[in-house]
Motif scaffolding. Structure first.
Motif, PDB file in Angstrom:
ATOM      1  N   ILE A  30      32.842  35.277  33.523  1.00 25.02           N
ATOM      2  CA  ILE A  30      32.738  35.084  34.965  1.00 25.02           C
ATOM      3  C   ILE A  30      32.043  36.332  35.506  1.00 25.02           C
ATOM      4  N   PRO A  31      30.858  36.174  36.112  1.00 25.87           N
ATOM      5  CA  PRO A  31      29.988  37.316  36.403  1.00 25.87           C
ATOM      6  C   PRO A  31      30.701  38.436  37.180  1.00 25.87           C
ATOM      7  N   GLY A  32      30.436  39.637  36.751  1.00 22.89           N
ATOM      8  CA  GLY A  32      30.947  40.811  37.471  1.00 22.89           C
ATOM      9  C   GLY A  32      32.316  41.285  37.028  1.00 22.89           C
ATOM     10  N   THR A  33      33.033  40.473  36.233  1.00 21.06           N
ATOM     11  CA  THR A  33      34.415  40.854  35.913  1.00 21.06           C
ATOM     12  C   THR A  33      34.491  42.031  34.947  1.00 21.06           C
ATOM     13  N   SER A  34      33.501  42.162  34.061  1.00 18.35           N
ATOM     14  CA  SER A  34      33.562  43.307  33.143  1.00 18.35           C
ATOM     15  C   SER A  34      33.324  44.612  33.921  1.00 18.35           C
ATOM     16  N   GLU A  35      32.530  44.532  34.958  1.00 16.37           N
ATOM     17  CA  GLU A  35      32.305  45.703  35.808  1.00 16.37           C
ATOM     18  C   GLU A  35      33.591  46.087  36.555  1.00 16.37           C
ATOM     19  N   THR A  36      34.316  45.050  37.028  1.00 14.56           N
ATOM     20  CA  THR A  36      35.586  45.330  37.730  1.00 14.56           C
ATOM     21  C   THR A  36      36.542  46.086  36.821  1.00 14.56           C
ATOM     22  N   HIS A 279      48.867  38.695  47.308  1.00 20.87           N
ATOM     23  CA  HIS A 279      47.465  38.737  47.726  1.00 20.87           C
ATOM     24  C   HIS A 279      46.661  37.665  47.000  1.00 20.87           C
ATOM     25  N   TYR A 280      45.477  37.351  47.555  1.00 21.06           N
ATOM     26  CA  TYR A 280      44.553  36.537  46.761  1.00 21.06           C
ATOM     27  C   TYR A 280      43.114  36.902  47.079  1.00 21.06           C
ATOM     28  N   ILE A 281      42.247  36.723  46.074  1.00 24.24           N
ATOM     29  CA  ILE A 281      40.812  36.941  46.253  1.00 24.24           C
ATOM     30  C   ILE A 281      40.056  35.786  45.615  1.00 24.24           C
ATOM     31  N   ARG A 282      38.860  35.555  46.079  1.00 20.71           N
ATOM     32  CA  ARG A 282      38.049  34.461  45.540  1.00 20.71           C
ATOM     33  C   ARG A 282      37.814  34.665  44.048  1.00 20.71           C
ATOM     34  N   ARG A 283      37.300  35.835  43.718  1.00 22.07           N
ATOM     35  CA  ARG A 283      36.989  36.146  42.323  1.00 22.07           C
ATOM     36  C   ARG A 283      37.286  37.615  42.070  1.00 22.07           C
ATOM     37  N   LEU A 284      37.577  37.936  40.825  1.00 25.01           N
ATOM     38  CA  LEU A 284      37.959  39.306  40.506  1.00 25.01           C
ATOM     39  C   LEU A 284      36.875  40.291  40.930  1.00 25.01           C
ATOM     40  N   SER A 285      35.619  39.877  40.756  1.00 20.57           N
ATOM     41  CA  SER A 285      34.512  40.798  41.028  1.00 20.57           C
ATOM     42  C   SER A 285      34.350  41.092  42.525  1.00 20.57           C
ATOM     43  N   ASP A 286      35.059  40.356  43.379  1.00 23.39           N
ATOM     44  CA  ASP A 286      35.058  40.702  44.800  1.00 23.39           C
ATOM     45  C   ASP A 286      35.613  42.100  45.038  1.00 23.39           C
ATOM     46  N   LEU A 287      36.401  42.586  44.060  1.00 26.69           N
ATOM     47  CA  LEU A 287      36.946  43.949  44.187  1.00 26.69           C
ATOM     48  C   LEU A 287      35.883  45.018  43.996  1.00 26.69           C
ATOM     49  N   ASN A 288      34.773  44.645  43.329  1.00 30.93           N
ATOM     50  CA  ASN A 288      33.812  45.679  42.911  1.00 30.93           C
ATOM     51  C   ASN A 288      33.340  46.555  44.051  1.00 30.93           C
ATOM     52  N   LYS A 289      33.153  45.949  45.210  1.00 30.17           N
ATOM     53  CA  LYS A 289      32.596  46.728  46.327  1.00 30.17           C
ATOM     54  C   LYS A 289      33.595  47.721  46.917  1.00 30.17           C
TER      55      LYS A 289
END
Lengths: 291, 291
Positions: A30-36, A279-289
């Protein structure tokens, strides 16, 4: 938003993170999750990938690293490793019959817990099966997901479970998240369905070991003795498995991501507080910012 | 005693008689039972052998005649024939997926009801299974006992049951009577266990067709349109299956024999009036001296 994310991340040392539906879907990143995950590690957070998958920890490790997670074996907890740890601690005399895939046998073997059940020959008929179920030394039966399930294995599991009155399961997941294919969803039964078969024939109740049980939490504690629930965040895609696990075991924070089994509407449709995340977020990578 | 036996036999035209545990045990004749059946026929009683076994009627016929019962096909009702009769009457469009042994397919084919599911090729992997579940025309799923059950069949049954929201089972028996072998009893799971697997993965409830259901009674009535419950006796070895069948369908008499699953103590230990027979005898052949 940014303040909430900063508060939660700042308040925790441990992040227990589900894998399927959170980091990957049908083995695709799922894009961006490894960065998170990388950013969380850089902030000094201790990550544990905790899955009801019954693959070995080594298999999961290889898969995660192929997807770029740069993980190590000490970050990974699976339901089959948890089962092996738990049985190691129970230290029952005799041996345990396992109905499941080779990965479960392997985890038990790695910890030196005596089991059997792998690689059985195909029986000719029912009498052949009946004649083979004779081991007096069985102390427990463990049911896991078994792609190669057959009637001989079911008879054996039921007979030994009834004999020793000791039935366990690696996890209680009834299905896997349905693959998106064709014009109607395919139902992919999970360990919970195998367990129902055995429970019905034996009139026993299985004890489950994966998320959301406290057994699984005890296993996490064996891996991470210093884990402090007050400084822990659970991230997952399933209310019944991941969020319930966090809540039942008093984790300070639980966070649903909508990239897998459940979504925000499912939270609104439940009356059970144990299933409601903090809490909830759309996708894990939403945390990246925010990291 | 003699008076009671004479009264009951005199008051009935129909005797519905279970097979396994009453006439035979593990395919071996229970001594004297073929003589009992012969004597009852000589008194003009109409006998129907009614079993939850999913073998074909022809298979049962051959087996009974090998044990000396001198039977004919019109005396035999099985749960797979009942299922076929019932689906013939339902006359659904499309076709029915059957998970079970070839006998079930055969009974449906004999009555011209469209089914599929027999003789599937062994799948290579999960994706292979998923890709194969594509039939839009499925109207129902029937689960029966399946010695050759495998994961591909379970995925298929679950997917189609969920798709058409129409799940049936030939019968609900959780186990077969345990074979007396070795130092502990072997658990031989029956159709009910297969059904639990599918119910758990689909979150559906199956409709059952064998004894003790009223569906099965409706099927008996298709075979025997003149059957009058007021002049009928049910004989069986299982309280939950045979005695409940007789009581739920208002048969005047129900009689337990102790040569199979249940015994007199089991009657005393139940609080459910539907499970209490009007009479009981040690073995069917105890009637011989009164006939």
């Amino acid at each position: 938003n940014k303040n909430v994310a900063a508060e939660v991340i700042g308040a925790v040392d441990y992040i227990i993170c589900d894998i399927d539906g959170v980091l990957r879907l049908n083995n695709v990143l799922i894009p961006g999750t490894s960065e998170t995950i990388k950013k969380l590690r850089n902030k000094g957070k201790r990550i544990v990938f905790a899955t009801n998958n019954t693959a070995t920890r080594n298999e999961i490790l290889v898969q995660l690293n192929e997807l770029g997670f740069d993980s190590n074996i000490y970050e990974i907890m699976t339901s089959s490793f948890a089962a092996a740890l738990y049985f190691k601690k129970l230290n029952l005399p005799g041996k345990t019959y396992i109905m499941g895939e080779n990965s479960i046998f392997e985890e038990f073997k790695n910890l030196g817990v005596a089991t059997f059940g792998a690689g059985w020959k195909k029986p000719a008929d029912l009498q052949d099966i009946i004649d083979s179920v004779v081991d007096e030394e069985v102390n427990a039966v463990i049911i896991g997901y078994d792609f190669y399930a057959n009637y001989a294995k079911f008879v054996t599991a039921c007979t030994y479970a009834k004999k020793c009155n000791n039935l366990w399961a690696t996890n209680c997941d009834k299905t896997f998240a349905p693959p998106k294919t064709g014009s109607f969803p395919v139902v992919v039964p999970g360990t919970g369905a195998f367990v129902s078969f055995v429970e019905t024939a034996t009139e026993l109740k299985a004890k489950f070991l994966g998320k959301p049980t406290t057994f699984f939490f005890e296993c996490l504690k064996l891996l991470e003795p210093n884990l402090d629930q007050n400084r822990t965040l659970m991230i997952g895609d399933s209310l019944k498995t991941d969020i319930a696990f966090g809540n039942q075991n008093s984790f300070r924070y639980t966070c649903l991501v909508e990239t897998g089994t459940d979504c925000c509407d499912d939270i609104l449709n439940t009356n059970d507080p144990i299933l409601v995340p903090s809490h909830y977020i759309r996708r894990l990578s939403d945390l990246n910012k925010y990291l």
